[in-house]
Design an enzyme around this catalytic site. Structure first.
Site, short mmCIF file in Angstrom:
data_model
loop_
_atom_site.label_atom_id
_atom_site.label_comp_id
_atom_site.label_asym_id
_atom_site.label_seq_id
_atom_site.Cartn_x
_atom_site.Cartn_y
_atom_site.Cartn_z
N PRO A 87 0.84 -1.20 0.00
CA PRO A 87 0.00 0.00 0.00
C PRO A 87 0.87 1.24 0.00
CG PRO A 87 -0.84 -1.61 1.56
CD PRO A 87 0.48 -2.14 1.07
N CYS A 88 0.43 2.27 -0.71
CA CYS A 88 1.35 3.35 -1.03
C CYS A 88 0.79 4.74 -0.73
CB CYS A 88 1.70 3.27 -2.51
SG CYS A 88 0.24 3.07 -3.58
N GLN A 89 -0.22 4.83 0.12
CA GLN A 89 -0.85 6.13 0.33
C GLN A 89 0.13 7.18 0.85
OE1 GLN A 89 -1.98 3.21 1.39
NE2 GLN A 89 -4.16 3.00 0.96
N PHE A 91 3.17 7.74 0.06
CA PHE A 91 4.02 8.32 -0.97
C PHE A 91 3.23 8.84 -2.16
CE2 PHE A 91 6.58 5.14 1.27
CZ PHE A 91 7.59 5.96 1.75
N ASN A 127 4.66 0.28 -7.33
CA ASN A 127 4.24 1.26 -6.34
C ASN A 127 3.97 2.60 -7.02
OD1 ASN A 127 4.02 2.60 -3.66
ND2 ASN A 127 5.02 0.72 -2.94
#
Length: 351
Positions: A87-89, A91, A127
């Site tokens: 999960p990349c919220q 960045f 990502n």
């Protein structure tokens, strides 16, 4: 599944609803298991990817002993692929509460521990672009780590649109290997004319015209969110096929926060263009206030199935969740299967 046989097998960390898994399986790779902390993804993942086990856990908490028991993997397997699409919220450029997403910023470091322990033949990282460009990113340490472990890698910020996905979706992609120095990202396609919204969701026999707040009780899930009275008035006067909120900026429907900001956040409340690719399908694609997610001509946001189709899930892929928001999150977070299949084939073709 393609007929081409190979000995590759994969573990899909942070697997979500199975976008990466299903693409790898279509390429002929045996995905042993997917691991994710979100229990709402389990039914979607397992029902669509029979034979691939869903392990519901936080990778911070699973021991190597339990991991081996659940997956049967061994160390130093040249045909083993570890996929890490964390999960990349934190960045992301999308404005989110960074305090809520702060836990996600170190997931690549957690993934690295499994790479270090098992030394798989191949590694895939997908990502948001921010993981490459932000100074606080754990990616820098990960790249140093790969070099110390004698992994060769290829990396870039790619646009999924160049790989068969009908949306402008910029992502960071890395493929690494310790068994070959010929590892390479899939080759981009320059023939993208048919990657349009119309081509994918324009068939009115498949995607029958529906109103906002329509509920489809079948597994096709041509379901839409409702609209407030104000937003319904706004969308009614937003021009078809790419119209924007500029159509109502000088009326009583104007939103105070956007006064004098005609050139900012231009996609919000906008309609998709029929003959262009869609914008990035996010977890909020059911809401016209979160992007250019209004249907090109119908007075509503796109439906769950339309979002899934623009993400390149086949129309038979069944989604399960306790709310339409849960299902939209599964769809928006997924790696588009068409892209993931091409990633898998690039690994197969290295040998």
């Amino acid at each position: 599944m393609e007929k081409k046989k190979n000995k590759f097998k994969a573990i899909d960390f942070f697997c979500g609803a199975g976008g990466m898994t299903t693409g790898f399986r279509k390429a002929g790779i045996n995905v042993i298991a997917g691991i994710d902390i979100d229990k709402e993804c389990k039914e979607t993942y397992e029902r669509n990817n029979k034979g691939s086990k869903f392990i519901c856990t936080d990778i911070k908490n699973i021991s190597f002993k339990e991991f081996e028991k659940q997956t049967g993997v061994t160390k130093n397997d040249n045909e083993l692929i570890f996929i890490g699409c964390s999960p990349c919220q934190y960045f992301s450029k999308v404005k989110t509460d960074k305090k809520k997403s702060e836990k996600s910023k170190n997931l690549l470091t957690d993934f690295k521990k499994f790479v270090d322990e098992y030394n798989p033949g191949f590694i895939v990282i997908e990502n948001v672009p921010g993981i490459l460009t932000k100074e606080v990113s754990p990616l820098n340490d990960f790249l140093v780590f790969l070099k110390s472990k004698n992994y060769h890698h290829d990396k870039a910020i790619i646009n999924a649109y160049k790989y068969g996905v009908p949306q402008i979706r910029r992502r960071f992609l890395l493929i690494a290997s310790r068994v070959t120095d010929k590892v390479a990202l899939p080759i981009a396609n320059t023939k993208t004319k048919l990657l349009t919204v119309r081509k994918f969701i324009g068939d009115k026999n498949t995607f029958k015209p529906i109103p906002a707040r329509h509920k489809d009780t079948t597994h096709f899930l041509h379901t839409t969110a409702g609209l407030s009275d104000s937003n319904l008035k706004r969308i009614l006067i937003t021009p078809h096929n790419g119209g924007t909120r500029a159509a109502w900026k000088d009326t009583d429907l104007q939103i105070p926060a956007y006064i004098g900001k005609d050139n900012s956040f231009q996609d919000i409340y906008g309609r998709m263009h029929w003959d262009k690719p869609a914008p990035t399908i996010t977890t909020k694609f059911l809401s016209i206030s979160n992007g250019r997610f209004a249907h090109p001509e119908q007075d509503r946001a796109i439906s769950l199935r339309e979002g899934a189709t623009l993400q390149t899930f086949n129309k038979g892929y069944k989604f399960y969740g306790n709310s339409i928001g849960s299902i939209a999150r599964q769809i928006g977070n997924a790696v588009p299967p068409v892209l993931s299949k091409k990633i898998a084939l690039s690994i197969i073709n290295t040998k």
